[in-house]
Design a protein around this motif. Structure first.
Motif, PDB file in Angstrom:
ATOM      1  N   LEU A 200      27.592 -17.949 -33.270  1.00 46.92           N
ATOM      2  CA  LEU A 200      28.651 -17.443 -34.343  1.00 46.92           C
ATOM      3  C   LEU A 200      29.200 -16.049 -33.988  1.00 46.92           C
ATOM      4  O   LEU A 200      28.400 -15.242 -33.490  1.00 46.92           O
ATOM      5  CB  LEU A 200      28.079 -17.506 -35.750  1.00 46.92           C
ATOM      6  CG  LEU A 200      27.747 -18.639 -36.708  1.00 46.92           C
ATOM      7  CD1 LEU A 200      27.093 -18.310 -37.844  1.00 46.92           C
ATOM      8  CD2 LEU A 200      29.041 -19.573 -36.819  1.00 46.92           C
ATOM      9  N   HIS A 201      30.357 -16.192 -34.080  1.00 44.67           N
ATOM     10  CA  HIS A 201      31.244 -14.810 -33.424  1.00 44.67           C
ATOM     11  C   HIS A 201      32.812 -14.909 -34.065  1.00 44.67           C
ATOM     12  O   HIS A 201      32.992 -15.850 -34.724  1.00 44.67           O
ATOM     13  CB  HIS A 201      31.566 -15.016 -31.958  1.00 44.67           C
ATOM     14  CG  HIS A 201      32.475 -16.190 -31.549  1.00 44.67           C
ATOM     15  ND1 HIS A 201      31.884 -17.620 -31.538  1.00 44.67           N
ATOM     16  CD2 HIS A 201      33.676 -16.097 -31.217  1.00 44.67           C
ATOM     17  CE1 HIS A 201      32.827 -18.148 -31.177  1.00 44.67           C
ATOM     18  NE2 HIS A 201      33.894 -17.519 -30.858  1.00 44.67           N
ATOM     19  N   GLN A 202      33.363 -13.691 -34.039  1.00 43.95           N
ATOM     20  CA  GLN A 202      34.592 -13.383 -34.491  1.00 43.95           C
ATOM     21  C   GLN A 202      35.476 -13.441 -33.144  1.00 43.95           C
ATOM     22  O   GLN A 202      35.039 -12.791 -32.310  1.00 43.95           O
ATOM     23  CB  GLN A 202      34.640 -12.346 -35.384  1.00 43.95           C
ATOM     24  CG  GLN A 202      33.869 -12.215 -36.604  1.00 43.95           C
ATOM     25  CD  GLN A 202      34.228 -10.721 -37.289  1.00 43.95           C
ATOM     26  OE1 GLN A 202      33.532  -9.989 -36.721  1.00 43.95           O
ATOM     27  NE2 GLN A 202      34.720 -10.675 -38.243  1.00 43.95           N
ATOM     28  N   ASP A 203      36.597 -14.008 -33.115  1.00 42.21           N
ATOM     29  CA  ASP A 203      37.669 -13.964 -32.094  1.00 42.21           C
ATOM     30  C   ASP A 203      38.264 -12.586 -31.958  1.00 42.21           C
ATOM     31  O   ASP A 203      38.236 -12.382 -30.923  1.00 42.21           O
ATOM     32  CB  ASP A 203      38.829 -15.140 -32.212  1.00 42.21           C
ATOM     33  CG  ASP A 203      37.895 -16.491 -31.581  1.00 42.21           C
ATOM     34  OD1 ASP A 203      36.842 -16.660 -31.139  1.00 42.21           O
ATOM     35  OD2 ASP A 203      38.947 -17.418 -32.029  1.00 42.21           O
ATOM     36  N   GLN A 204      38.660 -12.225 -33.300  1.00 41.76           N
ATOM     37  CA  GLN A 204      39.314 -10.917 -33.140  1.00 41.76           C
ATOM     38  C   GLN A 204      38.296  -9.819 -33.044  1.00 41.76           C
ATOM     39  O   GLN A 204      37.255  -9.785 -33.685  1.00 41.76           O
ATOM     40  CB  GLN A 204      39.792 -10.641 -34.553  1.00 41.76           C
ATOM     41  CG  GLN A 204      40.569  -9.221 -34.789  1.00 41.76           C
ATOM     42  CD  GLN A 204      41.417  -9.203 -35.917  1.00 41.76           C
ATOM     43  OE1 GLN A 204      41.817 -10.251 -36.366  1.00 41.76           O
ATOM     44  NE2 GLN A 204      41.420  -7.979 -36.521  1.00 41.76           N
ATOM     45  N   LEU A 276      34.044 -16.013 -38.966  1.00 43.35           N
ATOM     46  CA  LEU A 276      32.909 -16.443 -38.394  1.00 43.35           C
ATOM     47  C   LEU A 276      32.823 -18.175 -37.820  1.00 43.35           C
ATOM     48  O   LEU A 276      32.809 -18.640 -38.683  1.00 43.35           O
ATOM     49  CB  LEU A 276      31.369 -16.048 -38.883  1.00 43.35           C
ATOM     50  CG  LEU A 276      30.898 -14.687 -38.863  1.00 43.35           C
ATOM     51  CD1 LEU A 276      29.834 -14.415 -39.778  1.00 43.35           C
ATOM     52  CD2 LEU A 276      30.554 -14.080 -37.486  1.00 43.35           C
ATOM     53  N   HIS A 277      32.701 -18.237 -36.707  1.00 45.64           N
ATOM     54  CA  HIS A 277      32.850 -19.727 -36.270  1.00 45.64           C
ATOM     55  C   HIS A 277      32.084 -19.800 -34.716  1.00 45.64           C
ATOM     56  O   HIS A 277      31.835 -19.025 -34.164  1.00 45.64           O
ATOM     57  CB  HIS A 277      34.111 -20.023 -36.186  1.00 45.64           C
ATOM     58  CG  HIS A 277      34.989 -19.334 -34.778  1.00 45.64           C
ATOM     59  ND1 HIS A 277      35.303 -17.896 -34.997  1.00 45.64           N
ATOM     60  CD2 HIS A 277      35.135 -19.796 -33.516  1.00 45.64           C
ATOM     61  CE1 HIS A 277      35.736 -17.735 -33.754  1.00 45.64           C
ATOM     62  NE2 HIS A 277      35.606 -18.718 -32.972  1.00 45.64           N
ATOM     63  N   SER A 278      31.907 -21.366 -34.621  1.00 43.57           N
ATOM     64  CA  SER A 278      31.494 -21.494 -33.184  1.00 43.57           C
ATOM     65  C   SER A 278      31.444 -22.842 -33.036  1.00 43.57           C
ATOM     66  O   SER A 278      31.784 -23.689 -33.909  1.00 43.57           O
ATOM     67  CB  SER A 278      29.879 -21.056 -33.096  1.00 43.57           C
ATOM     68  OG  SER A 278      29.023 -22.049 -33.925  1.00 43.57           O
TER      69      SER A 278
HETATM   70 FE   LIG Z   1      35.741 -18.360 -30.989  1.00 39.57          FE
END
Ligand SMILES: [Fe+2]
Length: 413
Positions: A200-204, A276-278
């Motif tokens: 899980l991460h943030q792109d920004q 948060l996404h992945s």
């Molecule tokens: Fe991403």
């Protein structure tokens, strides 16, 4: 012989550089909310295994963030009013604000999806056969799609011929990012059976205390996605939870569980860069394809180095809009080329800010850069066919705003 003052000695500077003595130490040390996310949410977040050979044998941890399902089947989420696929702009705005993502129903028609699906599958196969497939822990990515089929050019510029819902998508992105946003990259993300989920991460990854996103990602499923084939994992609402915590300089605390996004092929899902996404897990034997088309504020460095990577034939046929979206439209504050672009606002097809001719001259082996000049320069040096001279002349002839600064004021066209 003069000696360099002691204050400039690297060892002396390092001796003064204790973290808590640094300017903005407190603010900047709160910029990465993931440390407190990890501390407060050990059961939903951990770094997945690096090797897919381990996956499925003993690394799957029940109860972790990727051991989940779609919102309507999830005990925590099923009674919440999560985003729905719709063409209603009011609903899309409110889903984006509340949950950090929205789903534009049928943004691509079935025919538009079919064109991209065929091109992605063929390209993936071709890159495997060529021995240059870009493997990811989840499967395979196709990077720099703009060079790999004209349908992808249309995807980046939301040409209604490729994206029937383009005008609505662009309106929402403009509301999120402001005018003149640009594309960071276009990648086909293929998730394959046996692939490892992404962390899980943030792109920004900057200005995480921002009250509105500086980056967004447009995810376009080219196959239907759900809990079985690796629908993108998200924690709905996490965009606000995380940015509020950073802004208020406090730990993030307990987060709700992640879900798989479910969407029909051709839906466009706009995600806030702070969400948060992945990539999820594909439990099926069919490839799951999602086009990742990130857009961002024009002052942020792009993921894809379009200046170098885009094929000349793509640049030669590119519309002004596509060029602007890839960053070939300079602004006063970014991407000026030998000063050409100062004074430009970054608008599509603004001659004062167009820098593509520098790249095309490079391709021809003809880019002549202005170098050292002075009162003793020869007439030949002073009158050389500097590419800057040509570009500035063309911009002036184009009738746009007069180039200023180095590009305009200092040269005799
Ligand atoms: Fe991403």
């Amino acid at each position: 012989m003069s000696s360099v003052p002691a204050e400039f000695n690297p060892a002396n500077v390092a001796a003064q550089a204790a973290p808590d003595a640094a300017m903005y130490h407190q603010e900047l040390s709160f910029k990465d909310p993931m440390k407190s996310v990890l501390e407060a949410n050990p059961e939903i977040y951990f770094v997945p295994p690096k090797r897919s050979s381990e996956w499925g044998q003993w690394e799957f941890k029940p109860g972790s963030y990727y051991d989940t399902t779609i919102g309507s089947k999830h005990d925590h989420w099923k009674d919440q009013d999560l985003p729905v696929a719709t063409k209603d702009i009011e609903r899309l705005r409110s889903d984006m604000l509340s949950w950090g993502y929205c789903k534009i129903d049928s943004a691509l028609s079935a025919d538009q999806v079919a064109v991209i699906r065929q091109r992605v599958l063929e390209q993936a196969e071709g890159e495997r056969l060529a021995g240059i497939a870009q493997k990811t822990p989840s499967g395979q990515n196709i990077n720099c799609c703009v060079n790999k089929g004209q349908c992808f050019e249309g995807l980046i510029e939301h040409d209604p011929l490729s994206v029937q819902g383009g005008p609505l998508v662009e309106q929402l992105v403009t509301e999120a990012l402001g005018e003149n946003w640009i594309c960071t990259s276009l990648i086909a993300s293929i998730s394959l059976q046996g692939g490892v989920p992404q962390a899980l991460h943030q792109d920004q990854d900057l200005a995480l205390d921002s009250r509105s996103p500086l980056t967004i990602n447009i995810l376009t499923p080219i196959t239907d996605i759900d809990e079985l084939n690796g629908g993108t994992l998200v924690i709905p609402g996490s965009h606000r939870v995380l940015s509020d915590a950073v802004r208020e300089q406090r730990p993030v605390g307990k987060l709700p569980p992640a879900i798989n996004i479910d969407a029909k092929a051709g839906t466009m899902i706009i995600t806030d860069g702070r969400l948060l996404h992945s990539t999820g897990i594909n439990h099926t034997d069919s490839p799951r394809i999602v086009m990742l088309n990130g857009m961002q504020h024009p002052l942020i460095r792009q993921q894809e180095n379009w200046m170098l990577s885009v094929k000349p034939e793509v640049l030669n046929r590119a519309s002004p809009k596509l060029l602007q979206r890839m960053g070939y439209q300079a602004t006063n504050a970014a991407q000026t080329n030998e000063g050409h672009g100062f004074g430009a606002s970054g608008l599509v097809d603004e001659a004062a800010g167009s820098i593509v001719d520098f790249r095309l001259a490079t391709d021809r082996g003809e880019y002549l850069r202005v170098g050292e000049l002075g009162p003793d320069s020869t007439a030949e040096e002073l009158n050389a066919a500097y590419t800057l001279r040509d570009v500035v002349g063309k911009a002036r002839a184009g009738g746009g705003p007069a180039p200023v600064g180095i590009g305009g004021a200092k040269l005799n066209p």
